[in-house]
Design a protein around this motif. Sequence first.
Motif, PDB file in Angstrom:
ATOM      1  N   PHE A   1      -5.832   4.020   6.959  1.00 30.88           N
ATOM      2  CA  PHE A   1      -4.576   4.437   6.328  1.00 30.88           C
ATOM      3  C   PHE A   1      -4.672   4.542   4.801  1.00 30.88           C
ATOM      4  CE2 PHE A   1      -0.476   2.855   4.453  1.00 30.88           C
ATOM      5  CZ  PHE A   1       0.139   4.096   4.416  1.00 30.88           C
ATOM      6  N   PRO A   2      -5.064   3.483   4.094  1.00 25.48           N
ATOM      7  CA  PRO A   2      -5.167   3.644   2.624  1.00 25.48           C
ATOM      8  C   PRO A   2      -6.216   4.680   2.235  1.00 25.48           C
ATOM      9  CG  PRO A   2      -5.911   1.452   3.300  1.00 25.48           C
ATOM     10  CD  PRO A   2      -5.329   2.091   4.505  1.00 25.48           C
ATOM     11  N   LEU A   3      -7.345   4.695   2.941  1.00 26.59           N
ATOM     12  CA  LEU A   3      -8.434   5.604   2.567  1.00 26.59           C
ATOM     13  C   LEU A   3      -8.008   7.071   2.632  1.00 26.59           C
ATOM     14  CD1 LEU A   3     -11.457   6.013   1.858  1.00 26.59           C
ATOM     15  CD2 LEU A   3     -11.925   6.044   4.313  1.00 26.59           C
TER      16      LEU A   3
ATOM     17  N   THR B   1       0.840  -1.208   0.000  1.00 26.14           N
ATOM     18  CA  THR B   1       0.000   0.000   0.000  1.00 26.14           C
ATOM     19  C   THR B   1       0.877   1.262   0.000  1.00 26.14           C
ATOM     20  OG1 THR B   1      -1.747  -1.153   1.205  1.00 26.14           O
ATOM     21  CG2 THR B   1      -1.832   1.247   1.234  1.00 26.14           C
TER      22      THR B   1
ATOM     23  N   ILE C   1      -6.343  -0.320   9.416  1.00 26.41           N
ATOM     24  CA  ILE C   1      -6.063  -1.000   8.147  1.00 26.41           C
ATOM     25  C   ILE C   1      -6.925  -0.407   7.027  1.00 26.41           C
ATOM     26  CG2 ILE C   1      -6.508  -3.226   6.963  1.00 26.41           C
ATOM     27  CD1 ILE C   1      -5.203  -4.609   9.372  1.00 26.41           C
ATOM     28  N   VAL C   2      -8.123   0.084   7.374  1.00 29.42           N
ATOM     29  CA  VAL C   2      -8.981   0.765   6.394  1.00 29.42           C
ATOM     30  C   VAL C   2      -8.614   2.247   6.324  1.00 29.42           C
ATOM     31  CG1 VAL C   2     -11.351   1.345   5.748  1.00 29.42           C
ATOM     32  CG2 VAL C   2     -10.873  -0.854   6.830  1.00 29.42           C
TER      33      VAL C   2
ATOM     34  N   LEU D   1      -7.749  -3.245  12.974  1.00 32.17           N
ATOM     35  CA  LEU D   1      -8.598  -3.408  11.791  1.00 32.17           C
ATOM     36  C   LEU D   1      -9.076  -2.053  11.244  1.00 32.17           C
ATOM     37  CD1 LEU D   1     -10.168  -5.389   9.940  1.00 32.17           C
ATOM     38  CD2 LEU D   1     -11.962  -5.467  11.669  1.00 32.17           C
ATOM     39  N   LEU D   2      -9.459  -1.152  12.152  1.00 33.43           N
ATOM     40  CA  LEU D   2      -9.937   0.162  11.723  1.00 33.43           C
ATOM     41  C   LEU D   2      -8.827   0.944  11.018  1.00 33.43           C
ATOM     42  CD1 LEU D   2     -12.002   1.165  14.889  1.00 33.43           C
ATOM     43  CD2 LEU D   2     -12.901   0.418  12.678  1.00 33.43           C
TER      44      LEU D   2
ATOM     45  N   VAL E   1      -6.781  -4.161   1.439  1.00 38.66           N
ATOM     46  CA  VAL E   1      -7.550  -3.948   2.677  1.00 38.66           C
ATOM     47  C   VAL E   1      -8.345  -5.212   3.013  1.00 38.66           C
ATOM     48  CG1 VAL E   1      -9.528  -2.713   3.674  1.00 38.66           C
ATOM     49  CG2 VAL E   1      -7.730  -1.438   2.508  1.00 38.66           C
TER      50      VAL E   1
END
Lengths: 89, 203
Positions: B196-198, A23, B193-194, B190-191, A44
Motif C-alpha cells: 500500500f505505501p509503496l 500513512t 502493509i508494504v 504483511l505483504l 512499515v
Amino acid sequence: MSAFFLNPANRGWLVLVVATGATWWLGEVGAAGTGAILAMLAIVFIKGRLVILEFMELRGAPLMWRLLLEGWLILVGGLILLAYGISLK
Amino acid sequence: MTAIATAQSAEAPAGEAPAAKRLPGYLPVWAFILAEMLLFAVLFASYAFARVDNVEMFNLCQQTLDRNAGAINTVLLVTGSWFVVLAVQAARRDDRRAASRDIGLGFLCGAGFLAIKVFEYAAKFGAGITFSTNTFYRFYFSLTFFHFMHVILGMVVLAILWVKTRQGAYGSHDAHGLESGAAYWHMVDLLWIVLFPLVYVMR
C-alpha cells in the motif's frame, strides 16, 4: 474497556489501524521526498514487526525464524530506500 | 494449498516443549510462507527500481490511484488478521464457538477487501486504463492482482479452518493446523502493509 487493552493482540490491532491512518494522511498532504519516504518506511517497519512478532507469534519462536522474517522486512525496506535514494539524486 | 489446513497428519509439529522457543504451526507451511515473501520482495524491488528511470511518470500515474480504497483495504486486512489471532486464542482455551466466529469475521474482512479491489479495478478499466497503458500501471495491476490471488487463497484456507474448527479439530490439545493457516493469513496482511505505501503513497 480497559480489559480490552489487556490482550496484546487488541493493542496491536489499534496501533496497526492508527499507523495506517498516518500513512493515508501523509498521502493526503502530498508528503514527498526523503523525509516522507523515511517516515513511511518507519511506519512499515513498526507495522510489519507487530504482525511478525505479535500476530504470527514469532516473538516466542526460535531466533532463526525471527531473524528471517524481520530480516525480510529490513531487506525490502532497504531496497526501496536505495531505489528511492537513487531517484532523488 | 489445502496442505496448510490438512498437514496435521503429515508432519510433526515444530517444537513441542511448552517452555522452549516454539514456532507456531508446521515447518513446511513456514517454508512456503518464506518462499512467497521472497517472491514479493523481488516484485517490490522491481517496482522501486523501475521507478528510478520513470520518476515523473510514476508520480503522475500514482495520483490516479484511489488512496482511500487502499487505506480502507489496509484496515480490512489488519482487522481480518486480528480476528484470526483472536480465533487462535479462543481455540487454545477450547472456546470453539468464539474461534469459528472469529475465523468467519476474518473471512468477511477478506471478502470486503476483494469487493473494494473489484470496484477499484472497474473504475480504472472504466477510465480506459489497463495493464498495457504504461509501466506504472503494468506494475500496479500485476502487483495488486497477484496479491489479490493471495487474499483469495487465504480465504480458502480460512474456510477450511472454519469447518475444521466447528468439527472440533483444534483446541488446547492441538492447534497446529489453525496456527499454520493463521500464519499464512498474516503473511497476506504483511505483504499489503508494504504494498500500500509503496504503490499508492510513496513519491
